[in-house]
Design an enzyme around this catalytic site. Structure first.
Site, PDB file in Angstrom:
ATOM      1  N   GLU A   1       1.581  -0.187  -4.808  1.00 33.95           N
ATOM      2  CA  GLU A   1       0.559   0.777  -5.232  1.00 33.95           C
ATOM      3  C   GLU A   1       1.176   2.173  -5.319  1.00 33.95           C
ATOM      4  O   GLU A   1       1.488   2.783  -4.306  1.00 33.95           O
ATOM      5  CB  GLU A   1      -0.591   0.806  -4.224  1.00 33.95           C
ATOM      6  CG  GLU A   1      -1.677   1.781  -4.640  1.00 33.95           C
ATOM      7  CD  GLU A   1      -2.309   2.563  -3.500  1.00 33.95           C
ATOM      8  OE1 GLU A   1      -3.386   3.131  -3.710  1.00 33.95           O
ATOM      9  OE2 GLU A   1      -1.725   2.628  -2.392  1.00 33.95           O
TER      10      GLU A   1
ATOM     11  N   ASP B   1       0.824  -1.204   0.000  1.00 30.27           N
ATOM     12  CA  ASP B   1       0.000   0.000   0.000  1.00 30.27           C
ATOM     13  C   ASP B   1       0.864   1.263   0.000  1.00 30.27           C
ATOM     14  O   ASP B   1       2.010   1.259   0.475  1.00 30.27           O
ATOM     15  CB  ASP B   1      -0.833  -0.033   1.297  1.00 30.27           C
ATOM     16  CG  ASP B   1      -1.978   0.954   1.324  1.00 30.27           C
ATOM     17  OD1 ASP B   1      -2.857   0.833   0.463  1.00 30.27           O
ATOM     18  OD2 ASP B   1      -1.996   1.828   2.211  1.00 30.27           O
TER      19      ASP B   1
END
Ligand code: ABC
Ligand code: CA
Length: 560
Positions: A244, A220
């Protein structure tokens, strides 16, 4: 081959070989654990707007692996697993898993350590991979300043960057060292320049990998941590990781491809969406972004994750439900250079827009397999697997574009030739590809989606007229297992006075049974399924037609 299977069984508790090269051969089904399946198979109500835990678990995922595997996926990305902020906040509950409070404990809403290990084993015994989502950028609080004593292990302010909000995405220091979140749930930004924090995370990721036999990670908020944090984190993980980097600009994203195995390919995501969201989308811009990424990314596009939907963005069908456009956009990840990722629910035609609406419970769909988009995905996976098996250089062959038109695009990745279009379901696309397909003249080709065959002309040229705005995905007939065709017993195109019938399941009885249509003046497009003599109907609300067919039909005529 047998040796490989036996080894996988014997080592079920261990992660499988999970290098970038291994992951390249796979396709990933992304799910939100809380929203995928319950332990007991029940279907509790789940209003996305409430932002509450709806009841999905790791055991639930185990129960529905047949469904995932049926579609041809051989990897599952689950949402974050560690313990989160409890209770209600101004932003709802932490059902999505991104609000960590304890890095060392599991989120018991989803089950126990045994359940998670059982999920890893269940996947491995099917030859499938487990991908786990991890967050190291921040910890979540429900007050500002946070009560740091609620965090494990970072129980003091000194483990965090001094408070400031991320406000300026053009200022990388602000992006890296200020805090995400809002007043309701501030996301305390870990001080990833602090040695204790750094050491903790490098050892933590390795332990997480081995404790739960993880085959790969989704990381993330990668752009919110300095780039040089990542190479050692990647090494410590020991398996493929995809980061990400939420940004549509190839030049912004490209440097991150040098510090991690792969990134989630946001630049392609945007241009893919724009190209197919309407009949006036720009196909040329999609071509441009791919060509830029092919030259800017460290490993071209071979190890990126390619996706059309995820938990942070509006589902494609919240923008358009034109099934011609949808089928083209959905096809892209499976015909392109990266690792395909499909976000759960897309195959069931879910239409949720922004967070939280795009996190619908999948149990409300009944996990039905006899749906057009489920079949679409199944065949797309099968076609990609066939191409990989047919050519040892498939996965290192970058796509080229032998023909780019206003509303059409030919994408070559030999032995596959994908003919895409954004003319939409009411249009009749045509492609004339004069060269650049790699096919020898006279090669018989099959459109895997309809099982129509074509023959390559001189110089490998291909001319195809499609229907209903659907893509045409060609492989040499010799490399495609036409068992998939017998499952699509008949697909007829519809026009204003024709009803299309899609037979989704191979029949085990003889044809010729007369089917009486339900009395109605308005008949919708029907999917007729017959299993062991029982004929059932299903309406497809996306395909309404107004002219009813006359009289009765028989299964082996084309139901005009
Ligand atoms: C909750 C509520 C929301 C509410 C929000 C304030 O709080 O649910 O309704 O609006 C988790 C939860 C969310 C939750 C957030 C915050 O936490 O899932 O439900 O929202 O509490 C990751 C995950 C995501 C997760 C988190 C947090 C991070 O995938 O699920 O969210 O752990 C930024 C981050 C990105 C993050 C994303 C949500 O926010 O960079 O890591 N995702 C621009 C910025 C991006 C930014 C994006 C969205 O906006 O550049 O950095 O992402 O805010 C393109 C540009 C892009 C641009 C877009 C909008 O336009 O090229 O750069 O992105 O053209
Ligand atoms: Ca940060």
């Amino acid at each position: 081959m047998l040796g490989r299977v036996l080894a996988a069984c014997a080592l079920a508790a261990l992660a499988l070989a999970a290098t970038p090269a291994e992951w390249q051969q796979r396709s990933i089904y992304q799910l939100v654990t809380d929203r995928f399946a319950t332990s007991d198979g029940s279907s509790p109500s789940c209003d996305t707007e409430d932002r509450v835990y709806c009841g999905g678990t790791w055991q639930g995922i185990i129960n529905e692996l047949d469904y995932i595997q049926y579609m041809g996926f051989d990897a599952v990305w689950i949402s974050p697993i560690v313990a989160n902020l409890e209770g209600s906040t101004g932003d709802g509950y932490s059902y999505h898993g991104y609000w960590t409070v304890d890095q060392n404990a599991l989120n018991d809403h989803f089950g126990t350590a045994d359940d998670l290990n059982n999920l890893a084993s269940a996947l491995h015994s099917r030859g499938m991979y487990l991908m786990v989502d991890v967050v190291v950028n921040h910890m979540a609080a429900n007050t500002l300043p946070p009560d740091y004593s609620t965090f494990t292990p970072f129980d003091a302010e000194s483990y965090f960057h001094t408070f400031c909000w991320v406000t300026d995405y053009s200022n990388q220091t602000n992006v890296e060292q200020c805090w995400l979140g809002d007043d309701s749930v501030p996301l305390a930004d870990c001080n990833t320049e602090n040695d204790d924090v750094i050491d903790f995370f490098y050892s933590w990721i390795g332990q997480l990998q081995s404790n739960y036999s993880v085959d790969g990670f989704r990381i993330d908020t990668v752009k919110h941590i300095r780039k040089d944090f990542w190479p050692d984190f990647q090494n410590a993980a020991g398996v493929y990781a995809v980061g990400e980097v939420f940004d549509g600009d190839v030049n912004y994203v490209a440097p991150y491809t040098e510090v991690l195995d792969g990134i989630l390919d946001y630049p392609t995501y945007y241009q893919l969406t724009y190209a197919f969201e309407s009949t006036s989308g720009s196909i040329q811009n999609l071509v441009n972004v791919i060509q830029s990424a092919q030259s800017a990314y460290e490993n071209k596009l071979f190890t990126v994750g390619t996706f059309l939907e995820n938990q942070d963005n509006p589902r494609f069908q919240s923008i358009t439900t034109d099934q011609g456009l949808v089928k083209n956009a959905m096809a892209w990840p499976f015909i392109a250079d990266g690792i395909p990722i499909l976000y759960y629910g897309q195959e069931q035609g879910y239409t949720g827009a922004n967070d939280p609406y795009n996190r619908e419970a999948l149990w409300l769909s009944g996990y039905e397999e006899d749906k057009p988009l489920v079949q679409h995905v199944r065949i797309l996976n099968a076609a990609r697997k066939a191409a990989i098996a047919a050519s040892s250089s498939y996965l290192s062959t970058a796509v080229t574009f032998p023909s780019v038109g206003g509303n059409t695009l030919a994408v070559s990745k030999y032995p596959m030739l994908a003919l895409l279009t954004n003319v939409g379901a009411s249009g009749t696309p045509a492609w004339d590809v004069s060269s650049g397909t790699g096919y020898a003249s006279g090669t018989e080709l099959i459109d895997v989606l309809t099982c129509t065959t074509y023959t390559a002309g001189s110089g490998g040229s291909v001319s195809v007229t499609g229907s209903e705005g659907a893509p045409v995905i060609l492989l040499p007939t010799s490399v495609f297992n036409t068992t998939y065709c017998s499952e699509l017993v008949g697909t007829n195109s519809s026009s204003s006075d024709t009803v299309a019938v899609t037979f989704e399941i191979a029949y085990d009885t003889t044809y010729g049974v007369t089917v009486d249509l339900p009395p109605s003046t308005t008949i919708e497009y029907k999917y007729i399924t017959k299993v062991n003599g029982d004929v059932t109907w299903e309406d497809d609300p996306n395909n309404e037609i107004t002219t009813p067919p006359s009289g009765s039909v028989t299964q082996n005529d084309s139901w005009h």
